[in-house]
Design a protein around this motif. Structure first.
Motif, PDB file in Angstrom:
ATOM      1  N   GLN A 339       0.787  -1.228   0.000  1.00  0.00           N
ATOM      2  CA  GLN A 339       0.000   0.000   0.000  1.00  0.00           C
ATOM      3  C   GLN A 339       0.824   1.284   0.000  1.00  0.00           C
ATOM      4  O   GLN A 339       0.287   2.359  -0.273  1.00  0.00           O
ATOM      5  CB  GLN A 339      -0.985   0.002   1.178  1.00  0.00           C
ATOM      6  CG  GLN A 339      -0.347   0.015   2.556  1.00  0.00           C
ATOM      7  CD  GLN A 339       0.007  -1.371   3.066  1.00  0.00           C
ATOM      8  OE1 GLN A 339       0.172  -2.310   2.280  1.00  0.00           O
ATOM      9  NE2 GLN A 339       0.140  -1.514   4.377  1.00  0.00           N
ATOM     10  N   SER A 340       2.103   1.193   0.283  1.00  0.00           N
ATOM     11  CA  SER A 340       2.904   2.428   0.270  1.00  0.00           C
ATOM     12  C   SER A 340       4.283   2.211  -0.335  1.00  0.00           C
ATOM     13  O   SER A 340       5.243   2.862   0.045  1.00  0.00           O
ATOM     14  CB  SER A 340       3.039   2.972   1.696  1.00  0.00           C
ATOM     15  OG  SER A 340       3.608   1.996   2.558  1.00  0.00           O
ATOM     16  N   LEU A 341       4.375   1.288  -1.275  1.00  0.00           N
ATOM     17  CA  LEU A 341       5.636   1.087  -1.979  1.00  0.00           C
ATOM     18  C   LEU A 341       5.892   2.239  -2.940  1.00  0.00           C
ATOM     19  O   LEU A 341       4.966   2.767  -3.563  1.00  0.00           O
ATOM     20  CB  LEU A 341       5.607  -0.236  -2.757  1.00  0.00           C
ATOM     21  CG  LEU A 341       5.553  -1.524  -1.928  1.00  0.00           C
ATOM     22  CD1 LEU A 341       5.434  -2.735  -2.846  1.00  0.00           C
ATOM     23  CD2 LEU A 341       6.794  -1.649  -1.052  1.00  0.00           C
ATOM     24  N   GLU A 342       7.141   2.616  -3.067  1.00  0.00           N
ATOM     25  CA  GLU A 342       7.518   3.721  -3.938  1.00  0.00           C
ATOM     26  C   GLU A 342       8.321   3.213  -5.134  1.00  0.00           C
ATOM     27  O   GLU A 342       9.369   2.598  -4.973  1.00  0.00           O
ATOM     28  CB  GLU A 342       8.357   4.745  -3.159  1.00  0.00           C
ATOM     29  CG  GLU A 342       7.628   5.370  -1.982  1.00  0.00           C
ATOM     30  CD  GLU A 342       8.535   6.284  -1.175  1.00  0.00           C
ATOM     31  OE1 GLU A 342       9.690   6.493  -1.608  1.00  0.00           O
ATOM     32  OE2 GLU A 342       8.103   6.767  -0.106  1.00  0.00           O
ATOM     33  N   ASN A 363       4.943  -1.465   6.339  1.00  0.00           N
ATOM     34  CA  ASN A 363       6.184  -0.776   5.985  1.00  0.00           C
ATOM     35  C   ASN A 363       6.770  -0.013   7.166  1.00  0.00           C
ATOM     36  O   ASN A 363       7.407   1.028   7.004  1.00  0.00           O
ATOM     37  CB  ASN A 363       5.971   0.137   4.774  1.00  0.00           C
ATOM     38  CG  ASN A 363       5.531  -0.646   3.549  1.00  0.00           C
ATOM     39  OD1 ASN A 363       6.228  -1.567   3.114  1.00  0.00           O
ATOM     40  ND2 ASN A 363       4.358  -0.335   3.020  1.00  0.00           N
ATOM     41  N   LYS A 364       6.498  -0.537   8.373  1.00  0.00           N
ATOM     42  CA  LYS A 364       7.077  -0.022   9.606  1.00  0.00           C
ATOM     43  C   LYS A 364       7.521  -1.219  10.441  1.00  0.00           C
ATOM     44  O   LYS A 364       6.856  -2.263  10.454  1.00  0.00           O
ATOM     45  CB  LYS A 364       6.062   0.790  10.403  1.00  0.00           C
ATOM     46  CG  LYS A 364       5.521   2.023   9.706  1.00  0.00           C
ATOM     47  CD  LYS A 364       4.478   2.706  10.582  1.00  0.00           C
ATOM     48  CE  LYS A 364       3.858   3.909   9.887  1.00  0.00           C
ATOM     49  NZ  LYS A 364       2.815   4.548  10.748  1.00  0.00           N
ATOM     50  N   VAL A 365       8.619  -1.054  11.170  1.00  0.00           N
ATOM     51  CA  VAL A 365       9.104  -2.138  12.016  1.00  0.00           C
ATOM     52  C   VAL A 365       8.042  -2.506  13.054  1.00  0.00           C
ATOM     53  O   VAL A 365       7.410  -1.623  13.655  1.00  0.00           O
ATOM     54  CB  VAL A 365      10.421  -1.741  12.713  1.00  0.00           C
ATOM     55  CG1 VAL A 365      10.875  -2.838  13.665  1.00  0.00           C
ATOM     56  CG2 VAL A 365      11.501  -1.473  11.662  1.00  0.00           C
ATOM     57  N   ALA A 369      -0.762  -4.084   8.925  1.00  0.00           N
ATOM     58  CA  ALA A 369      -2.023  -3.384   8.666  1.00  0.00           C
ATOM     59  C   ALA A 369      -3.076  -4.396   8.249  1.00  0.00           C
ATOM     60  O   ALA A 369      -2.777  -5.368   7.561  1.00  0.00           O
ATOM     61  CB  ALA A 369      -1.831  -2.342   7.567  1.00  0.00           C
ATOM     62  N   LYS A 370      -4.322  -4.164   8.670  1.00  0.00           N
ATOM     63  CA  LYS A 370      -5.416  -5.018   8.235  1.00  0.00           C
ATOM     64  C   LYS A 370      -6.393  -4.205   7.386  1.00  0.00           C
ATOM     65  O   LYS A 370      -6.313  -2.976   7.313  1.00  0.00           O
ATOM     66  CB  LYS A 370      -6.125  -5.657   9.423  1.00  0.00           C
ATOM     67  CG  LYS A 370      -6.963  -4.711  10.281  1.00  0.00           C
ATOM     68  CD  LYS A 370      -7.693  -5.510  11.369  1.00  0.00           C
ATOM     69  CE  LYS A 370      -8.617  -4.608  12.194  1.00  0.00           C
ATOM     70  NZ  LYS A 370      -9.365  -5.364  13.224  1.00  0.00           N
ATOM     71  N   ASN A 371      -7.307  -4.907   6.747  1.00  0.00           N
ATOM     72  CA  ASN A 371      -8.279  -4.289   5.837  1.00  0.00           C
ATOM     73  C   ASN A 371      -7.599  -3.615   4.646  1.00  0.00           C
ATOM     74  O   ASN A 371      -8.077  -2.596   4.138  1.00  0.00           O
ATOM     75  CB  ASN A 371      -9.151  -3.257   6.568  1.00  0.00           C
ATOM     76  CG  ASN A 371      -9.946  -3.876   7.700  1.00  0.00           C
ATOM     77  OD1 ASN A 371     -10.261  -5.073   7.672  1.00  0.00           O
ATOM     78  ND2 ASN A 371     -10.266  -3.071   8.706  1.00  0.00           N
ATOM     79  N   VAL A 372      -6.489  -4.180   4.208  1.00  0.00           N
ATOM     80  CA  VAL A 372      -5.795  -3.647   3.034  1.00  0.00           C
ATOM     81  C   VAL A 372      -6.413  -4.315   1.803  1.00  0.00           C
ATOM     82  O   VAL A 372      -6.295  -5.528   1.618  1.00  0.00           O
ATOM     83  CB  VAL A 372      -4.281  -3.918   3.110  1.00  0.00           C
ATOM     84  CG1 VAL A 372      -3.582  -3.365   1.866  1.00  0.00           C
ATOM     85  CG2 VAL A 372      -3.699  -3.300   4.374  1.00  0.00           C
ATOM     86  N   VAL A 373      -7.100  -3.532   0.998  1.00  0.00           N
ATOM     87  CA  VAL A 373      -7.905  -4.072  -0.098  1.00  0.00           C
ATOM     88  C   VAL A 373      -7.209  -3.857  -1.441  1.00  0.00           C
ATOM     89  O   VAL A 373      -6.800  -2.735  -1.779  1.00  0.00           O
ATOM     90  CB  VAL A 373      -9.298  -3.411  -0.120  1.00  0.00           C
ATOM     91  CG1 VAL A 373     -10.132  -3.946  -1.296  1.00  0.00           C
ATOM     92  CG2 VAL A 373     -10.025  -3.654   1.202  1.00  0.00           C
ATOM     93  N   VAL A 380      -2.277  -3.453  -8.510  1.00  0.00           N
ATOM     94  CA  VAL A 380      -1.451  -4.544  -9.024  1.00  0.00           C
ATOM     95  C   VAL A 380      -1.058  -4.200 -10.458  1.00  0.00           C
ATOM     96  O   VAL A 380      -1.926  -3.956 -11.306  1.00  0.00           O
ATOM     97  CB  VAL A 380      -2.214  -5.881  -8.980  1.00  0.00           C
ATOM     98  CG1 VAL A 380      -1.403  -6.987  -9.646  1.00  0.00           C
ATOM     99  CG2 VAL A 380      -2.554  -6.249  -7.534  1.00  0.00           C
ATOM    100  N   ASP A 381       0.236  -4.163 -10.720  1.00  0.00           N
ATOM    101  CA  ASP A 381       0.707  -3.839 -12.067  1.00  0.00           C
ATOM    102  C   ASP A 381       0.488  -4.993 -13.041  1.00  0.00           C
ATOM    103  O   ASP A 381       0.141  -4.781 -14.198  1.00  0.00           O
ATOM    104  CB  ASP A 381       2.194  -3.469 -12.031  1.00  0.00           C
ATOM    105  CG  ASP A 381       2.437  -2.188 -11.241  1.00  0.00           C
ATOM    106  OD1 ASP A 381       1.844  -1.155 -11.603  1.00  0.00           O
ATOM    107  OD2 ASP A 381       3.198  -2.240 -10.253  1.00  0.00           O
ATOM    108  N   ASP A 382       0.728  -6.225 -12.550  1.00  0.00           N
ATOM    109  CA  ASP A 382       0.576  -7.402 -13.415  1.00  0.00           C
ATOM    110  C   ASP A 382       0.063  -8.577 -12.578  1.00  0.00           C
ATOM    111  O   ASP A 382       0.584  -8.843 -11.482  1.00  0.00           O
ATOM    112  CB  ASP A 382       1.914  -7.805 -14.043  1.00  0.00           C
ATOM    113  CG  ASP A 382       2.487  -6.722 -14.923  1.00  0.00           C
ATOM    114  OD1 ASP A 382       1.977  -6.554 -16.046  1.00  0.00           O
ATOM    115  OD2 ASP A 382       3.434  -6.059 -14.480  1.00  0.00           O
TER     116      ASP A 382
END
Length: 565
Positions: A339-342, A363-365, A369-373, A380-382
């Motif tokens: 969800q927060s990849l750059e 993306n934190k030590v 995270a839940k409910n990531v849709v 999704v790129d591919d």
């Protein structure tokens, strides 16, 4: 007049014990029965009996290839670098290629496969659509520098292979050539007595589109394939697909961060939260030609790196290392989430469909995270089928749970299309007087591998048990001891040879009947004819090697029976 081979003159040395380095049944028995001998890792000598079996398989292959109008040629095994450099396979094959230089510094390779060279031959010889279609084949020694050659002749660094190539001006013509080869392969493997399956496959480094493998089920097989118990679907595991089925995720609440200390793995996360691993999203980081790519799959599944590599070929896929995380604040090892990849390409298995909700890294030590849709909180790129296939996965055709089995690849057919024709500008003058780009098919049979596959499938506790079509002889005549038995055995052998029956006769002096009988079982000729206790009466014992059935026959009866089979 068929050949009569006398074991007193034949170079064959049988062994009582299995070779210390042998793991597979075929490896053990082919060495023990005197068919092959090891020279070095992955390199084998075919001894007289083994060479006969190899030649018989080649004969069957030639007859069926000739029957569909294919023409035999013989290309060199030592090949120049340039054609393979032009097709990019000089790099793509990597360490599998045997590379060498001549005294002038020219670079060469030992051919692993010959698409490039066949294409150039046809480019040189064919000018018009009137010259096509054409199908060419060869039975040739191939070379691949396997990192771990094993299983005897099943995985060697030098092996015998039939490779053929079709050249057509239209896709419809290619489909016809493909169908001809497919039918010929079915006849070949039926004549060889192989139990086989035709399965959907991927093309890999060969390139092209449509692809099918011919697999011989065997415990020693290095290929895993799936079989549907309810329909005719069968495929190599790398070719199994899963339908993308979006779901309605509108009712899922907002993303919520969770405190999850010391949970860098799916197992520790699932245990900490008390949820099944299937509720989590696993994000594997790889490098594709040096660029970091994330691959998302359900937490209870594993990424099939081979499958991923096939999808992304010819790009090189490798796992990231600790150094790759340096300077990347968006990549927290053990806690990566999509969800927060750059500037990271995100590939997902179809099971991570739009609308599905997941527990994944934040993306934190020590944080998830839940409910990531999917489709709402990350894109999704591919979508690629990249999970390791498991028993019970749904059949893509009917939905029934799939079965997994091991097999030996004995043949592979491809509709290559215009990949190599484009590389080498293989054009002919078309009907309209304009250049037409040729389309190709590639078709391979592992000739030496088929020997091992047959040994794996047909052997029993006593030894090898060859089908008649490829056995080194039709009948193994055994002289059980005394001069009278030897005289009768040699006499009946000559008469059998005159009747067109191929004979291996054990006339060795000073060898006990027990050793001769054991060797006859081990060597595996389909019929065993014994000149024994009733030799003085002119009566012989005929044994079927496969069934063990025995009957007593006179000399004339035995000759008539064997000549008629």
């Amino acid at each position: 007049m068929a050949q009569v081979q006398r074991m007193s003159r034949l170079m064959v040395k049988t062994l009582r014990d299995d070779p210390a380095d042998a793991e597979t049944l075929s490896h053990k028995l082919l060495v023990r029965a005197g068919y092959v001998r090891r020279n070095s890792a992955g390199i084998w000598t075919w001894l007289p009996l083994g060479k006969k079996v190899l030649d018989n398989i080649s004969r069957v292959v030639r007859e069926e290839m000739d029957a569909i109008g294919a023409q035999e040629v013989l290309l060199p095994a030592l090949l120049p670098k340039e054609p393979y450099e032009a097709s990019a396979r000089w790099e793509e094959y990597g360490d599998l290629l045997f590379r060498l230089k001549d005294r002038k510094g020219g670079e060469y390779l030992l051919g692993p496969t010959h698409e490039e060279i066949f294409t150039l031959v046809v480019k040189d010889q064919v000018a018009s659509y009137k010259d096509l279609p054409v199908m060419l084949y060869q039975i040739q020694t191939k070379y691949r520098d396997e990192a771990r050659p094993r299983s005897g002749v099943l995985r060697g660094r030098e092996f015998q292979m039939k490779d053929s190539y079709s050249f057509d001006t239209t896709d419809e013509g290619l489909a016809e050539s493909y169908a001809l080869h497919r039918a010929a392969y079915q006849k070949i493997f039926a004549r060889l007595g192989l139990d086989y399956r035709i399965v959907s496959a991927v093309s890999g480094a060969m390139g092209g589109s449509a692809s099918e493998e011919f697999l011989a089920p065997a415990a020693a097989g290095e290929d895993t394939f799936v079989d549907c118990p309810s329909c005719d679907y069968a495929a190599n595991t790398e070719a199994v697909t899963f339908a993308l089925k979006p779901v309605d995720g509108s009712g899922v609440g907002p993303v919520e961060e969770l405190d999850t200390p010391d949970t860098p793995t799916i197992e520790t996360l699932a245990e900490h939260l008390g949820v099944p691993a299937s509720a989590t999203l696993k994000n594997l980081l790889v490098k594709v030609d040096g660029e970091i790519v994330a691959v998302g799959v359900p937490g209870n599944r594993e990424v099939d790196l081979g499958k991923l590599g096939e999808h992304l070929a010819p790009a090189v896929v490798e796992l990231v290392t600790a150094e790759d995380f340096e300077g990347r604040g968006d990549l927290v090892r053990g806690y990566v989430g999509p969800q927060s990849l750059e500037k990271v390409r995100y590939i997902a298995d179809p099971r991570v469909a739009p609308g599905t909700a997941w527990i994944t890294g934040a993306n934190k030590v020590n944080t998830h995270a839940k409910n990531v849709v999917a489709g709402r909180d990350f894109e999704v790129d591919d979508y690629l089928d990249v999970v390791v296939v498991e028993e019970g996965d749904p059949c893509p055709k009917c939905g029934t749970g799939l079965k997994l089995d091991r097999a030996i690849e004995i043949g592979h057919i491809f509709q290559l299309g215009r990949k190599y024709a484009d590389t080498f500008q293989l054009d002919v003058l078309g009907q309209q007087g304009k250049p037409v780009r040729v389309t190709m098919g590639s078709y391979g049979i592992g000739v030496s591998r088929a020997v091992a596959a047959l040994a794996e499938q047909s052997a029993d506790e006593q030894g090898l048990c060859w089908p008649k079509e490829i056995a080194p002889a039709d009948v193994h005549v055994v002289a059980a001891g005394k001069a009278l038995q030897t005289e009768l055995a040699l006499d009946v052998s000559e008469k059998l040879g005159a009747a067109g029956v191929r004979v291996l006769v054990d006339d060795r002096a000073g060898v006990s009947p027990g050793v001769k009988f054991t060797d006859a079982e081990l060597i595996g000729v389909p019929k065993i004819l014994v000149a024994g206790r009733r030799s003085a009466e002119g009566v012989l014992e005929l044994k079927d090697r496969r069934t063990g059935e025995r009957e007593e026959l006179t000399v004339d009866e035995a000759i008539a029976r064997l000549a008629a089979e």
